[in-house]
Design a protein around this motif. Structure first.
Motif, PDB file in Angstrom:
ATOM      1  N   ALA A 148       0.827  -1.206   0.000  1.00  9.33           N
ATOM      2  CA  ALA A 148       0.000   0.000   0.000  1.00  9.33           C
ATOM      3  C   ALA A 148       0.861   1.254   0.000  1.00  9.33           C
ATOM      4  CB  ALA A 148      -0.930  -0.016   1.211  1.00  9.33           C
ATOM      5  N   ALA A 149       1.953   1.251   0.753  1.00  9.16           N
ATOM      6  CA  ALA A 149       2.854   2.410   0.743  1.00  9.16           C
ATOM      7  C   ALA A 149       3.480   2.602  -0.627  1.00  9.16           C
ATOM      8  CB  ALA A 149       3.934   2.232   1.807  1.00  9.16           C
ATOM      9  N   ASN A 150       3.860   1.521  -1.292  1.00 10.30           N
ATOM     10  CA  ASN A 150       4.435   1.629  -2.629  1.00 10.30           C
ATOM     11  C   ASN A 150       3.433   2.156  -3.643  1.00 10.30           C
ATOM     12  OD1 ASN A 150       7.329   0.295  -3.025  1.00 10.30           O
ATOM     13  ND2 ASN A 150       6.299  -0.773  -1.369  1.00 10.30           N
ATOM     14  N   ALA A 151       2.165   1.832  -3.454  1.00 11.44           N
ATOM     15  CA  ALA A 151       1.143   2.264  -4.409  1.00 11.44           C
ATOM     16  C   ALA A 151       0.685   3.691  -4.169  1.00 11.44           C
ATOM     17  CB  ALA A 151      -0.062   1.320  -4.343  1.00 11.44           C
ATOM     18  N   LEU A 152       0.857   4.221  -2.969  1.00 11.31           N
ATOM     19  CA  LEU A 152       0.329   5.537  -2.634  1.00 11.31           C
ATOM     20  C   LEU A 152       1.395   6.629  -2.622  1.00 11.31           C
ATOM     21  CD1 LEU A 152      -2.035   4.469   0.286  1.00 11.31           C
ATOM     22  CD2 LEU A 152      -2.754   5.314  -1.945  1.00 11.31           C
ATOM     23  N   ALA A 153       2.624   6.302  -2.290  1.00 11.76           N
ATOM     24  CA  ALA A 153       3.679   7.310  -2.137  1.00 11.76           C
ATOM     25  C   ALA A 153       4.583   7.302  -3.359  1.00 11.76           C
ATOM     26  CB  ALA A 153       4.498   7.045  -0.865  1.00 11.76           C
ATOM     27  N   SER A 154       4.854   8.484  -3.883  1.00 11.78           N
ATOM     28  CA  SER A 154       5.748   8.618  -5.032  1.00 11.78           C
ATOM     29  C   SER A 154       7.195   8.380  -4.592  1.00 11.78           C
ATOM     30  CB  SER A 154       5.616  10.011  -5.631  1.00 11.78           C
ATOM     31  OG  SER A 154       6.605  10.236  -6.607  1.00 11.78           O
ATOM     32  N   PRO A 155       7.927   7.465  -5.227  1.00 12.55           N
ATOM     33  CA  PRO A 155       9.320   7.225  -4.799  1.00 12.55           C
ATOM     34  C   PRO A 155      10.215   8.439  -4.979  1.00 12.55           C
ATOM     35  CG  PRO A 155       8.491   5.419  -6.164  1.00 12.55           C
ATOM     36  CD  PRO A 155       7.494   6.511  -6.259  1.00 12.55           C
ATOM     37  N   SER A 156      10.037   9.180  -6.074  1.00 13.32           N
ATOM     38  CA  SER A 156      10.898  10.340  -6.303  1.00 13.32           C
ATOM     39  C   SER A 156      10.641  11.436  -5.259  1.00 13.32           C
ATOM     40  CB  SER A 156      10.663  10.884  -7.713  1.00 13.32           C
ATOM     41  OG  SER A 156       9.305  11.231  -7.897  1.00 13.32           O
ATOM     42  N   ARG A 157       9.384  11.665  -4.904  1.00 13.86           N
ATOM     43  CA  ARG A 157       9.078  12.660  -3.879  1.00 13.86           C
ATOM     44  C   ARG A 157       9.561  12.201  -2.508  1.00 13.86           C
ATOM     45  NH1 ARG A 157       3.010  13.904  -3.864  1.00 13.86           N
ATOM     46  NH2 ARG A 157       3.710  15.259  -2.183  1.00 13.86           N
ATOM     47  N   LEU A 158       9.517  10.899  -2.259  1.00 16.11           N
ATOM     48  CA  LEU A 158      10.044  10.388  -0.995  1.00 16.11           C
ATOM     49  C   LEU A 158      11.542  10.596  -0.908  1.00 16.11           C
ATOM     50  CD1 LEU A 158       9.448   8.831   1.638  1.00 16.11           C
ATOM     51  CD2 LEU A 158       9.874   6.731   0.370  1.00 16.11           C
ATOM     52  N   LEU A 159      12.247  10.400  -2.032  1.00 17.24           N
ATOM     53  CA  LEU A 159      13.686  10.617  -2.043  1.00 17.24           C
ATOM     54  C   LEU A 159      14.016  12.083  -1.774  1.00 17.24           C
ATOM     55  CD1 LEU A 159      16.609   9.787  -2.694  1.00 17.24           C
ATOM     56  CD2 LEU A 159      16.087  10.179  -5.101  1.00 17.24           C
TER      57      LEU A 159
END
Length: 387
Positions: free
Chosen positions: A156-167
């Motif tokens: 669910a975290a992978n589907a909801l949170a953008s990886p680039s914005r998290l970085l």
């Protein structure tokens, strides 16, 4: 004499007043990615505090509803289905191991008896085959369902949170590690999309896309595409100067290393103290001191990172509500596990039917709050009909 309808010509867009400024595009209409990860990890923490299958199923349903309501239309958001399949595979493997290798759980309700394979003396404690009881299967089901729920929460975290914005939101000291993690998380959805595309192409050509043969013929193009994408990404990162570090004094480097090491040791010692009855007096102060030292080390370590943040994400009210709802679920389920362990851990010996505890179930339903307090994701606009 000029007309009063200047600007309302043929090229004026529909649905907007003449001369009105174009609306600013919303920046993804999404919540801070760290809030989604905190919410998902808090649900996973709640899953580790119980083996009640009804509560675990409720946690899965809550995460699935929020993902269905707030998942953006991006390639990386389609990885939730893969995590669901992985969770089902983990549950099936756990049951197969319980049947084939047995379990230390005693049982009286025998379901079937498999041929037992004799093992040498050095393999004492391991059994292949033999008697399979209902208690063994139920214990394996509870244990596997807990791990499967944890995987689904991470999905669910992978589907909801953008990886680039998290970085972009990570501290500077963790930037290089974050780049590696985000690249790995970004490549996984691309692999899934490549597999789907190649299987669809094979079906259109009348070739098999299932079974061992189909998987082997799809795997080689997927691997080739992943290698090409990796080489292109490495060249792009090298051209943009990734990996550069600033020169800092040696004293700052030594202070950073000392603070980080002492902070990690303090966190470990404080956590151990909180988990034991004898260390309850010093556990919390040591944990807080360790967290403070680790944060200081991360702050000093960020001086080596030569990067700037363009339009950084901010923690607004929806982000705090998302993270707070997950923290409330984890805290209330943990309190319920300490107050009434029998309700959150149904007995296996003797075998009893699980019941749904009311106020822990109500606490889990607090995890639905992000589906109502966060903005809806941007959907692709439907094409306009010709006039």
């Amino acid at each position: 004499m000029r007309s009063g309808t200047r600007g309302a010509g043929v090229g004026a867009p529909r649905g907007r007043a003449a001369g009105a400024p174009a609306p600013r595009p919303r920046r993804g209409a999404s919540v801070h990615p760290g809030a989604w990860w905190l919410w998902s990890l808090a649900l996973g923490t709640a899953a580790t505090r119980t083996t009640n299958p009804l509560l675990l199923t409720l946690l899965v349903a809550v995460s699935a509803y929020v993902v269905a309501a707030r998942r953006p239309n991006t390639p990386w958001s389609r990885s939730y289905g893969a995590f669901l399949k992985l969770a089902l595979a983990v549950l099936a493997i756990r049951l197969v191991f319980a049947v084939a290798l047995g379990s230390p759980i005693p049982g009286t309700h025998t379901l079937l008896t498999l041929p037992e394979v004799p093992l040498p003396d050095w393999a004492q404690g391991i059994r292949l085959g033999g008697r399979v009881t209902a208690e063994t299967l139920v214990f394996a089901l509870y244990d596997g369902l807990k791990l499967a729920t944890l995987l689904i929460c991470v999905g669910a975290a992978n589907a909801l949170a953008s990886p680039s914005r998290l970085l972009k939101s990570l501290p500077g000291a963790l930037y290089e590690t974050g780049v590696a993690v985000v690249v790995a998380m970004t490549f996984a959805p691309h692999l899934i999309a490549d597999v789907r595309r190649l299987r669809a192409a094979r079906r259109l050509r009348g070739r098999p896309d299932r079974g061992v043969r189909g998987l082997a013929q799809v795997g080689l193009p997927v691997l080739e595409g992943a290698l090409e994408r990796s080489v292109a990404l490495a060249a792009a990162m090298d051209a943009r100067g990734y990996g550069r570090t600033a020169r800092v004094p040696a004293s700052v480097r030594r202070t950073t290393a000392a603070l980080t090491l002492c902070g990690l040791l303090g966190v470990c010692a404080g956590t151990y103290g909180l988990l034991t009855a004898q260390g309850g007096t010093y556990g919390l102060p040591v944990l807080l001191a360790g967290v403070g030292a680790a944060l200081g080390g991360l702050w000093l370590g960020g001086r080596r990172s030569l990067r700037t943040r363009y339009r950084p994400d901010t923690w607004d009210l929806p982000a705090f509500l998302v993270a707070g709802s997950g923290a409330a679920v984890a805290a209330l389920v943990a309190l319920a596990a300490a107050a009434d362990p029998a309700a959150l851990h149904p007995g296996v010996v003797p075998l009893v039917a699980p019941t749904l505890p009311l106020w822990p179930a109500a606490a889990v339903l607090l995890g639905l709050l992000p589906a109502f307090v966060t903005p809806a994701p941007d959907r692709p606009a439907a094409p306009e009909e010709p006039s």
